[in-house]
Design a protein around this motif. Structure first.
Motif, mmCIF file in Angstrom:
data_model
loop_
_atom_site.group_PDB
_atom_site.id
_atom_site.type_symbol
_atom_site.label_atom_id
_atom_site.label_comp_id
_atom_site.label_asym_id
_atom_site.label_seq_id
_atom_site.Cartn_x
_atom_site.Cartn_y
_atom_site.Cartn_z
ATOM 1 N N ARG A 1 1.057 -1.107 0.567
ATOM 2 C CA ARG A 1 0.025 0.459 0.484
ATOM 3 C C ARG A 1 0.955 1.499 0.383
ATOM 4 N N ALA A 2 0.399 2.331 -0.752
ATOM 5 C CA ALA A 2 1.545 3.808 -0.777
ATOM 6 C C ALA A 2 0.627 4.622 -1.287
ATOM 7 N N PRO A 3 0.785 5.671 -1.238
ATOM 8 C CA PRO A 3 -0.029 7.354 -1.222
ATOM 9 C C PRO A 3 -0.414 6.932 -2.163
ATOM 10 N N ARG A 4 -1.722 7.217 -3.154
ATOM 11 C CA ARG A 4 -1.898 7.301 -4.337
ATOM 12 C C ARG A 4 -1.588 8.715 -4.794
ATOM 13 N N ASP A 5 -1.019 9.934 -4.094
ATOM 14 C CA ASP A 5 -0.417 10.852 -5.022
ATOM 15 C C ASP A 5 0.822 11.253 -4.547
ATOM 16 N N ALA A 6 1.535 10.138 -4.714
ATOM 17 C CA ALA A 6 2.624 10.158 -4.677
ATOM 18 C C ALA A 6 3.409 10.970 -5.504
#
Length: 101
Positions: free
Chosen positions: A67-72
């Motif tokens: 899981r990673a932030p979508r706004d990277a």
């Protein structure tokens, strides 16, 4: 052996060991008992099969969820949450590019 998207490939160390084994198999000493030599070769074959196929079978059951932030944005450092599930008791994961813990 290394595993990647392209499949399995032999490492330089593995290539060297394979060449030495083939050289010894091609020219066994004359004083070696054939029955003893066949026993040694069967033991080596068993070790080779276990060493090659056990890791592949063990890793097939491992599932990874990231899981990673979508706004990277490219170039930013962002935290990744990695969840591993499977039958292995101990498994380590690390980022290769860029290097990370």
């Amino acid at each position: 052996m290394r595993f990647g998207l392209g499949g399995v490939r032999l490492t330089p160390f593995g290539t060297g060991v394979l060449l030495v084994v083939l050289a010894v198999a091609g020219q066994p000493p004359a004083a070696v008992d054939p029955e003893l030599a066949s026993l040694v070769w069967l033991a080596l074959l068993g070790i080779l099969l276990v060493g090659c196929f056990w890791p592949v079978l063990a890793l097939r059951s491992v599932r990874a969820t990231v899981r990673a932030p979508r706004d990277a944005v490219v170039g930013d450092e962002v935290p990744l949450a990695i969840e591993l599930a499977g039958r292995l008791a101990r498994l380590e994961v690390r980022a290769l590019d860029p290097p990370g813990p």
